[in-house]
Scaffold this motif. Structure first.
Motif, PDB file in Angstrom:
ATOM      1  N   PRO A 153     -10.996 -16.113 -46.483  1.00 33.06           N
ATOM      2  CA  PRO A 153     -11.916 -16.961 -47.457  1.00 33.06           C
ATOM      3  C   PRO A 153     -13.312 -16.844 -47.124  1.00 33.06           C
ATOM      4  CG  PRO A 153     -10.875 -18.368 -45.967  1.00 33.06           C
ATOM      5  CD  PRO A 153     -10.049 -16.977 -45.490  1.00 33.06           C
ATOM      6  N   ALA A 154     -14.236 -16.614 -47.898  1.00 29.01           N
ATOM      7  CA  ALA A 154     -15.545 -16.786 -47.938  1.00 29.01           C
ATOM      8  C   ALA A 154     -16.177 -18.139 -47.023  1.00 29.01           C
ATOM      9  CB  ALA A 154     -16.289 -16.753 -49.100  1.00 29.01           C
ATOM     10  N   PRO A 155     -16.967 -18.018 -46.238  1.00 26.80           N
ATOM     11  CA  PRO A 155     -17.295 -19.249 -45.560  1.00 26.80           C
ATOM     12  C   PRO A 155     -18.086 -20.018 -46.390  1.00 26.80           C
ATOM     13  CG  PRO A 155     -18.205 -17.206 -44.274  1.00 26.80           C
ATOM     14  CD  PRO A 155     -17.705 -16.582 -45.615  1.00 26.80           C
ATOM     15  N   PRO A 156     -17.944 -21.276 -46.164  1.00 26.68           N
ATOM     16  CA  PRO A 156     -18.578 -22.309 -47.122  1.00 26.68           C
ATOM     17  C   PRO A 156     -19.951 -22.452 -47.159  1.00 26.68           C
ATOM     18  CG  PRO A 156     -17.259 -23.339 -45.300  1.00 26.68           C
ATOM     19  CD  PRO A 156     -16.749 -22.120 -45.403  1.00 26.68           C
ATOM     20  N   LEU A 191     -13.017 -13.642 -32.682  1.00 22.15           N
ATOM     21  CA  LEU A 191     -11.483 -12.651 -32.276  1.00 22.15           C
ATOM     22  C   LEU A 191     -10.583 -13.167 -33.482  1.00 22.15           C
ATOM     23  CD1 LEU A 191     -11.333 -13.304 -28.472  1.00 22.15           C
ATOM     24  CD2 LEU A 191     -11.723 -11.243 -29.668  1.00 22.15           C
ATOM     25  N   LYS A 192     -10.470 -14.336 -33.859  1.00 20.64           N
ATOM     26  CA  LYS A 192      -9.682 -14.820 -34.803  1.00 20.64           C
ATOM     27  C   LYS A 192      -9.831 -14.080 -36.217  1.00 20.64           C
ATOM     28  CE  LYS A 192      -9.979 -18.554 -37.082  1.00 20.64           C
ATOM     29  NZ  LYS A 192     -10.100 -20.174 -37.411  1.00 20.64           N
ATOM     30  N   GLU A 193     -11.017 -13.839 -36.323  1.00 12.20           N
ATOM     31  CA  GLU A 193     -11.310 -13.177 -37.883  1.00 12.20           C
ATOM     32  C   GLU A 193     -11.087 -11.557 -37.504  1.00 12.20           C
ATOM     33  OE1 GLU A 193     -14.808 -13.985 -39.926  1.00 12.20           O
ATOM     34  OE2 GLU A 193     -14.263 -16.105 -40.237  1.00 12.20           O
ATOM     35  N   ILE A 194     -11.367 -11.003 -36.433  1.00  6.57           N
ATOM     36  CA  ILE A 194     -11.050  -9.571 -36.182  1.00  6.57           C
ATOM     37  C   ILE A 194      -9.483  -9.101 -36.396  1.00  6.57           C
ATOM     38  CG2 ILE A 194     -11.071  -7.931 -34.375  1.00  6.57           C
ATOM     39  CD1 ILE A 194     -13.707  -8.833 -33.422  1.00  6.57           C
ATOM     40  N   GLN A 195      -8.897 -10.256 -35.752  1.00  7.46           N
ATOM     41  CA  GLN A 195      -7.401  -9.823 -35.791  1.00  7.46           C
ATOM     42  C   GLN A 195      -6.896 -10.042 -37.256  1.00  7.46           C
ATOM     43  OE1 GLN A 195      -6.268 -13.392 -33.515  1.00  7.46           O
ATOM     44  NE2 GLN A 195      -6.481 -12.221 -31.491  1.00  7.46           N
ATOM     45  N   ALA A 196      -7.376 -10.904 -38.169  1.00 11.27           N
ATOM     46  CA  ALA A 196      -7.032 -10.983 -39.472  1.00 11.27           C
ATOM     47  C   ALA A 196      -7.590  -9.550 -40.276  1.00 11.27           C
ATOM     48  CB  ALA A 196      -7.746 -12.200 -40.152  1.00 11.27           C
ATOM     49  N   ALA A 197      -8.697  -9.299 -39.951  1.00 11.43           N
ATOM     50  CA  ALA A 197      -9.157  -8.135 -40.758  1.00 11.43           C
ATOM     51  C   ALA A 197      -8.729  -6.744 -40.495  1.00 11.43           C
ATOM     52  CB  ALA A 197     -10.766  -8.166 -40.533  1.00 11.43           C
ATOM     53  N   THR A 224     -16.421  -5.798 -41.064  1.00  8.95           N
ATOM     54  CA  THR A 224     -15.942  -6.682 -41.970  1.00  8.95           C
ATOM     55  C   THR A 224     -16.434  -8.215 -41.734  1.00  8.95           C
ATOM     56  OG1 THR A 224     -14.137  -5.382 -42.826  1.00  8.95           O
ATOM     57  CG2 THR A 224     -14.186  -7.820 -43.217  1.00  8.95           C
ATOM     58  N   VAL A 225     -16.207  -8.505 -40.296  1.00  7.45           N
ATOM     59  CA  VAL A 225     -16.502  -9.934 -39.931  1.00  7.45           C
ATOM     60  C   VAL A 225     -17.877  -9.839 -39.815  1.00  7.45           C
ATOM     61  CG1 VAL A 225     -16.274 -11.306 -37.856  1.00  7.45           C
ATOM     62  CG2 VAL A 225     -14.335  -9.991 -38.438  1.00  7.45           C
ATOM     63  N   ALA A 226     -18.645  -8.869 -39.374  1.00  2.24           N
ATOM     64  CA  ALA A 226     -20.208  -9.152 -39.322  1.00  2.24           C
ATOM     65  C   ALA A 226     -20.746  -9.213 -40.742  1.00  2.24           C
ATOM     66  CB  ALA A 226     -20.612  -7.910 -38.745  1.00  2.24           C
ATOM     67  N   GLY A 227     -19.846  -8.543 -41.611  1.00  9.26           N
ATOM     68  CA  GLY A 227     -20.698  -8.682 -42.966  1.00  9.26           C
ATOM     69  C   GLY A 227     -20.545 -10.183 -43.638  1.00  9.26           C
ATOM     70  N   ARG A 228     -19.482 -10.941 -43.022  1.00  9.28           N
ATOM     71  CA  ARG A 228     -19.161 -12.275 -43.426  1.00  9.28           C
ATOM     72  C   ARG A 228     -20.134 -13.117 -42.911  1.00  9.28           C
ATOM     73  NH1 ARG A 228     -14.445 -14.299 -44.663  1.00  9.28           N
ATOM     74  NH2 ARG A 228     -14.358 -15.869 -43.019  1.00  9.28           N
ATOM     75  N   HIS A 229     -20.875 -13.103 -41.874  1.00  7.72           N
ATOM     76  CA  HIS A 229     -21.763 -14.138 -41.038  1.00  7.72           C
ATOM     77  C   HIS A 229     -23.105 -13.574 -40.994  1.00  7.72           C
ATOM     78  CE1 HIS A 229     -18.205 -16.659 -39.736  1.00  7.72           C
ATOM     79  NE2 HIS A 229     -17.517 -15.085 -39.582  1.00  7.72           N
ATOM     80  N   GLU A 230     -24.147 -14.173 -41.359  1.00 10.57           N
ATOM     81  CA  GLU A 230     -25.437 -13.909 -41.482  1.00 10.57           C
ATOM     82  C   GLU A 230     -25.917 -13.728 -40.191  1.00 10.57           C
ATOM     83  OE1 GLU A 230     -27.679 -16.768 -43.764  1.00 10.57           O
ATOM     84  OE2 GLU A 230     -26.947 -15.909 -45.820  1.00 10.57           O
ATOM     85  N   THR A 231     -25.459 -14.429 -39.060  1.00  8.18           N
ATOM     86  CA  THR A 231     -25.901 -14.268 -37.813  1.00  8.18           C
ATOM     87  C   THR A 231     -25.640 -13.000 -37.303  1.00  8.18           C
ATOM     88  OG1 THR A 231     -23.792 -15.297 -37.107  1.00  8.18           O
ATOM     89  CG2 THR A 231     -25.604 -16.741 -37.384  1.00  8.18           C
ATOM     90  N   LEU A 232     -24.689 -12.149 -37.743  1.00 10.62           N
ATOM     91  CA  LEU A 232     -24.362 -11.043 -37.366  1.00 10.62           C
ATOM     92  C   LEU A 232     -25.179  -9.936 -37.962  1.00 10.62           C
ATOM     93  CD1 LEU A 232     -20.516 -11.246 -36.074  1.00 10.62           C
ATOM     94  CD2 LEU A 232     -22.689 -11.744 -34.894  1.00 10.62           C
ATOM     95  N   ARG A 233     -25.949 -10.385 -39.024  1.00  7.83           N
ATOM     96  CA  ARG A 233     -26.955  -9.185 -39.502  1.00  7.83           C
ATOM     97  C   ARG A 233     -28.335  -9.996 -39.540  1.00  7.83           C
ATOM     98  NH1 ARG A 233     -25.917 -10.365 -44.931  1.00  7.83           N
ATOM     99  NH2 ARG A 233     -24.095 -11.992 -44.645  1.00  7.83           N
ATOM    100  N   THR A 234     -28.578 -10.372 -38.383  1.00  6.54           N
ATOM    101  CA  THR A 234     -29.916 -11.404 -38.160  1.00  6.54           C
ATOM    102  C   THR A 234     -30.778 -10.483 -36.932  1.00  6.54           C
ATOM    103  OG1 THR A 234     -29.144 -13.252 -39.072  1.00  6.54           O
ATOM    104  CG2 THR A 234     -30.964 -13.397 -37.450  1.00  6.54           C
TER     105      THR A 234
END
Length: 514
Positions: free
Chosen positions: A128-131, A115-121, A17-27
């Motif tokens: 919230p979607a990254p701005p 880590l913060k987003e992993i904990q939340a997910a 889920t976190v990787a899907g939110r950040h383009e860098t982790l899909r790069t």
């Protein structure tokens, strides 16, 4: 380290889920005719594996070994993934989570965001979607950092580093290799709460920070050890000056080469004031990427050294993350990848008790563990001395320890010899007789044992004597450096001649005169 019940499958879903939110982790990055190009995929590019180590004799040691191995694995930028995760089960309610990300897609701040987003997910919270995404920031930076803005920033660094020494010439235990291997190791020690509190108050009284205190201490120690009064230290900065970047995973960090002039008779207060001013000025000109700065200021690189600085100071102050994942409590486990990015790097981090952890990462190409211990002890001793009396002159703060004084004055000066010094040719022959198979000399093309070196030199000696060489005749060597040059030197000396090497790059007229 995760202590408590853990749902491994839910953790996997949280990571995706976190990787899907950040383009860098899909790069990944493809090499095109114009250079590398960022390719952002639709699905997360994370290698996630689970291991059960509960059956091993020592699960904790097995987990540490696995994490260390993960840290050393290289990444393929073209195919990805650029993030690897291993979840290791030690027992039912105890796991170790090892994360490895390539620096091209993350930095130290990013780890806290991750880590913060992993904990939340993991707990099912809506994020919230990254701005913006990292590519948006990169595009903005490239557009903004041009013209007068770029010229003003480059001009500042051109002036700030004008006349700076090309290198910090620290005494080393081993010759500096022409090409660094980047092999390294780490040592860690702790500055006690009392000293940290005292140094913090000293900094506040001067309108400064604990970071500037540690930078001042490191500069003073390096100046004493190198015998130089002009020190440049690399300092990483988070470079997240815009609020939109605070919760993004990506490589934002930049490096500033901060210069310090050391006058041994100045007090620590005076040094701290200077370092504080330099840091403030540098931070106001932190936007030029370091690689751009190096290209501008050091167009001709010495490939054996990092450009502009060889020692880094990293002060870890990224926002702390709540240490809990569902019902499992998180504890950070240090690991190492066996590398050193610079000659030396001092990593400092305050812990919850108020102590300051000091980790010295050092190049094993250059320094032994003993020397690294001595340097770290120098830093700690200088911190304590500055905390006790910051009005002391620097030459007293960084004075030799009793151990070093004993080493320099007595151990290294114990040069009495019982053996008779003979000529180098006889010494090589004696060594060949005792250890014939030991490697004596190596160049780019071959290695010779002592037996081979002594044998070839003796053959040349016989040839020279047959040719009529007599004592003190000059014999010219016109050839490349390497094993052949050493054979020639020993062969000529063995015949009683004088070795005269010619510089192959010298003009022909110069060689003829010689």
């Amino acid at each position: 380290h995760l202590s408590g019940p853990l749902d491994v499958e839910r953790l996997r879903e949280a990571l995706l889920t976190v990787a899907g939110r950040h383009e860098t982790l899909r790069t990944r990055f493809e090499e095109h005719t114009t250079g590398p190009v960022q390719i952002v995929g639709d699905t997360p590019m994370i290698d996630i594996t689970a291991q059960d180590l509960s059956h091993t004799a020592d699960p904790a040691s097995a987990a540490t070994a696995t994490a260390d191995e993960l840290a050393r694995l290289p990444f393929d930028l073209e195919t990805g993934p650029l993030m690897r995760v291993v979840v290791m089960r030690l027992r039912d309610d105890e796991h170790v989570l090892a994360l490895s990300m390539h620096h091209i897609v993350s930095d130290g701040w990013s780890v806290g965001v991750l880590l913060k987003e992993i904990q939340a997910a993991y707990t099912g919270q809506d994020l919230p979607a990254p701005p913006v995404q990292y590519a948006d920031y990169a595009t903005w930076q490239r557009t903004w950092l041009t013209g007068d803005v770029l010229e003003e920033q480059l001009a500042y660094w051109q002036t700030a580093l004008a006349g700076a020494p090309p290198a910090l010439d620290l005494p080393t235990d081993h010759p500096r290799p022409a090409t660094p291997t980047y092999r390294g190791a780490q040592l860690t020690d702790t500055l006690d709460t009392h000293a940290v509190t005292r140094l913090t108050h000293i900094a506040q009284d001067r309108g400064s920070t604990l970071f500037n205190v540690m930078q001042s201490v490191l500069a003073a120690v390096l100046a004493r050890r190198a015998g130089q009064d002009d020190i440049v230290i690399g300092v990483p900065v988070a470079n997240r000056s815009r609020i939109e970047t605070e919760d993004l995973i990506g490589f934002f960090v930049n490096t500033l080469p901060l210069r310090t002039h050391i006058t041994p008779t100045d007090t620590f207060h005076t040094l701290l004031d200077q370092v504080s001013r330099t840091s403030q000025e540098g931070l106001s000109h932190q936007d030029v990427p370091f690689e751009r700065l190096a290209q501008h200021l050091v167009p001709d690189r010495d490939r054996s050294r990092n450009p502009l600085f060889q020692v880094m100071l990293a002060f870890q102050n990224a926002p702390a993350t709540e240490q809990i994942l569902g019902q499992a409590r998180l504890t950070h486990l240090p690991t190492g990848d066996g590398t050193s990015k610079f000659d030396l790097m001092l990593i400092t981090q305050e812990d919850t008790t108020g102590e300051l952890s000091l980790t010295l990462e050092y190049s094993t190409d250059l320094f032994t563990e003993h020397t690294a211990h001595t340097i770290l002890n120098d830093i700690l001793r200088t911190c304590h001395a500055a905390a006790a009396d910051p009005a002391q002159p620097l030459h007293e703060l960084t004075a030799l320890s009793e151990t070093e004084r004993e080493l320099l004055l007595h151990t290294w000066n114990a040069t009495d010899r019982n053996d008779t010094l003979t000529c180098v040719v006889e010494r090589v022959r004696e060594h060949a007789a005792h250890t014939p198979h030991a490697i004596a000399v190596t160049d780019d093309h071959q290695s010779l044992t002592y037996a081979q070196l002594a044998g070839r030199a003796s053959r040349l000696t016989r040839e020279l004597l047959t040719a009529g060489i007599t004592p003190d005749d000059r014999v010219v060597y016109h050839g490349q450096r390497g094993t052949t040059a050493l054979i020639t030197l020993l062969g000529i000396l063995g015949a009683g001649g004088a070795y005269v090497p010619l510089n192959l790059r010298a003009p022909h007229t110069r060689q003829a005169d010689m």
